[in-house]
Enzyme design. Sequence first.
Site, PDB file in Angstrom:
ATOM      1  N   ASP A   1       0.824  -1.211   0.000  1.00  0.00           N
ATOM      2  CA  ASP A   1       0.000   0.000   0.000  1.00  0.00           C
ATOM      3  C   ASP A   1       0.859   1.264   0.000  1.00  0.00           C
ATOM      4  OD1 ASP A   1      -2.362   1.405  -0.017  1.00  0.00           O
ATOM      5  OD2 ASP A   1      -2.724   1.220   2.142  1.00  0.00           O
TER       6      ASP A   1
ATOM      7  N   HIS B   1       2.663   3.503  -8.939  1.00  0.00           N
ATOM      8  CA  HIS B   1       2.434   2.084  -9.262  1.00  0.00           C
ATOM      9  C   HIS B   1       3.641   1.506 -10.021  1.00  0.00           C
ATOM     10  CE1 HIS B   1      -1.503   2.364  -7.642  1.00  0.00           C
ATOM     11  NE2 HIS B   1      -1.971   3.164  -8.584  1.00  0.00           N
TER      12      HIS B   1
ATOM     13  N   GLU C   1     -12.216  -4.477  -4.377  1.00  0.00           N
ATOM     14  CA  GLU C   1     -12.757  -3.128  -4.105  1.00  0.00           C
ATOM     15  C   GLU C   1     -12.044  -2.052  -4.934  1.00  0.00           C
ATOM     16  OE1 GLU C   1     -12.033  -5.385  -1.529  1.00  0.00           O
ATOM     17  OE2 GLU C   1     -14.175  -5.862  -1.512  1.00  0.00           O
TER      18      GLU C   1
ATOM     19  N   LEU D   1      10.650 -20.822  -4.552  1.00  0.00           N
ATOM     20  CA  LEU D   1       9.661 -19.957  -3.904  1.00  0.00           C
ATOM     21  C   LEU D   1       8.268 -20.164  -4.515  1.00  0.00           C
ATOM     22  CD1 LEU D   1       9.127 -17.353  -2.070  1.00  0.00           C
ATOM     23  CD2 LEU D   1       9.435 -16.055  -4.181  1.00  0.00           C
TER      24      LEU D   1
ATOM     25  N   ARG E   1      -5.086  -1.940   8.620  1.00  0.00           N
ATOM     26  CA  ARG E   1      -6.279  -2.748   8.385  1.00  0.00           C
ATOM     27  C   ARG E   1      -5.924  -3.812   7.341  1.00  0.00           C
ATOM     28  NH1 ARG E   1      -7.589   2.449   6.675  1.00  0.00           N
ATOM     29  NH2 ARG E   1      -7.196   2.785   4.456  1.00  0.00           N
TER      30      ARG E   1
HETATM   31  C1  IPE Z   1      -5.437  -2.695  -0.392  1.00  0.00           C
HETATM   32  O1  IPE Z   1      -5.064  -1.356  -0.529  1.00  0.00           O
HETATM   33  C2  IPE Z   1      -5.360  -3.386  -1.713  1.00  0.00           C
HETATM   34  C3  IPE Z   1      -4.033  -3.563  -2.250  1.00  0.00           C
HETATM   35  C4  IPE Z   1      -2.900  -3.247  -1.678  1.00  0.00           C
HETATM   36  C5  IPE Z   1      -3.987  -4.181  -3.555  1.00  0.00           C
HETATM   37  P1  IPE Z   1      -6.148  -0.201  -0.716  1.00  0.00           P
HETATM   38  O2  IPE Z   1      -5.386   1.068  -0.798  1.00  0.00           O
HETATM   39  O3  IPE Z   1      -7.045  -0.518  -1.831  1.00  0.00           O
HETATM   40  O4  IPE Z   1      -6.969  -0.311   0.642  1.00  0.00           O
HETATM   41  P2  IPE Z   1      -7.904   0.742   1.397  1.00  0.00           P
HETATM   42  O5  IPE Z   1      -8.927   1.206   0.406  1.00  0.00           O
HETATM   43  O6  IPE Z   1      -7.041   1.867   1.853  1.00  0.00           O
HETATM   44  O7  IPE Z   1      -8.464  -0.032   2.537  1.00  0.00           O
HETATM   45  C1  IPE Z   2      -1.410   0.307  -3.432  1.00  0.00           C
HETATM   46  O1  IPE Z   2      -1.200   1.665  -3.444  1.00  0.00           O
HETATM   47  C2  IPE Z   2      -1.657  -0.258  -4.817  1.00  0.00           C
HETATM   48  C3  IPE Z   2      -3.051  -0.681  -5.064  1.00  0.00           C
HETATM   49  C4  IPE Z   2      -4.005  -0.681  -4.181  1.00  0.00           C
HETATM   50  C5  IPE Z   2      -3.357  -1.136  -6.392  1.00  0.00           C
HETATM   51  P1  IPE Z   2      -2.414   2.677  -3.476  1.00  0.00           P
HETATM   52  O2  IPE Z   2      -2.756   2.942  -4.904  1.00  0.00           O
HETATM   53  O3  IPE Z   2      -3.525   2.212  -2.639  1.00  0.00           O
HETATM   54  O4  IPE Z   2      -1.753   3.974  -2.852  1.00  0.00           O
HETATM   55  P2  IPE Z   2      -2.409   4.942  -1.782  1.00  0.00           P
HETATM   56  O5  IPE Z   2      -2.857   4.107  -0.635  1.00  0.00           O
HETATM   57  O6  IPE Z   2      -3.537   5.633  -2.471  1.00  0.00           O
HETATM   58  O7  IPE Z   2      -1.308   5.861  -1.408  1.00  0.00           O
HETATM   59 MG    MG Z   3      -4.013   2.437  -0.668  1.00  0.00          MG
END
Ligand code: IPE
Ligand code: IPE
Ligand code: MG
Length: 250
Positions: free
Chosen positions: A28, A45, A75, A139, A202
């Site tokens: 994340d 990304h 989601e 792995l 979470r």
């Molecule tokens: C969880 O991250 C999903 C992935 C890392 C692929 P999100 O950024 O989507 O989660 P929330 O919305 O903050 O809970």
């Molecule tokens: C995690 O990073 C990647 C995915 C959920 C695909 P985020 O895109 O959720 O990055 P933040 O949480 O918005 O910074």
């Molecule tokens: Mg995120």
Amino acid sequence: MSTNPAIASLQPERQALKIPDHIGVIMDGNGRWANARGLRRSEGHRAGVQAVRRIVELCISYKVRCLTLFSFSSENWRRPPDEINFIFGLLRRFVSSDLNRLVAANVRIRIIGERAGLESGLRAIIEEVEAKSAANTGLDLVVAFNYGAKAEIVSAVRQIAGKVATGEISPDEIDEALLDGHIYTHGLPDPDLIVRTSGEMRLSNFLLWQSAYAELVFVEEAWPDFDEAVFLKVLRTYSERDRRFGGIAS
Ligand code: IPE
Ligand code: IPE
Ligand code: MG
């Protein structure tokens, strides 16, 4: 791997670390990492893919048996179409280039999540990579894509209910092992450690059934900054935990 000399000098400490059999990672913070640098979220990304390459190498080097990476949740469809398309583009490239290279390096690959939502070209590449690597012994790399733990449990329950309906099994044969056998990660050990980057605390619908007894470790670093130093910090924290599984202190 230890390309960093400062980290290579930690060799004795490295030997004292407990190495989890299975690490699950909620990768994340890509978007915030990019925003903090005045870049578009997509650049976060892209940088996140580099961190994926690093953690795979680290897990191989530290002899972790299984690594599950959460790369797109059920989601995440709530995001703008441009961002979703970009992430899908990255996955397509990752599956066709990186994963093929990893197959040659004896990594066994499994992609978990709902496949029905994926275009047929991508599905075909995923199936090919899984089939080609099925007999590999290095792995176990599990990529959770279009994955949601609640949907995974529902799908397992539906399959089991179908077997009850046809009389293949009776309701009193339903136990934890049977459910284990019907989820995406069947045959793999439950995660010992779940790591989430970027300070969020979470699970966001990741491996809910499998992580019943996982140690949870949250770090402040955003996913694109994940490197060997962060990996070591996480392993150190994990090594200090007393895993009691309902028993008493060891
Ligand atoms: C969880 O991250 C999903 C992935 C890392 C692929 P999100 O950024 O989507 O989660 P929330 O919305 O903050 O809970
Ligand atoms: C995690 O990073 C990647 C995915 C959920 C695909 P985020 O895109 O959720 O990055 P933040 O949480 O918005 O910074
Ligand atoms: Mg995120």
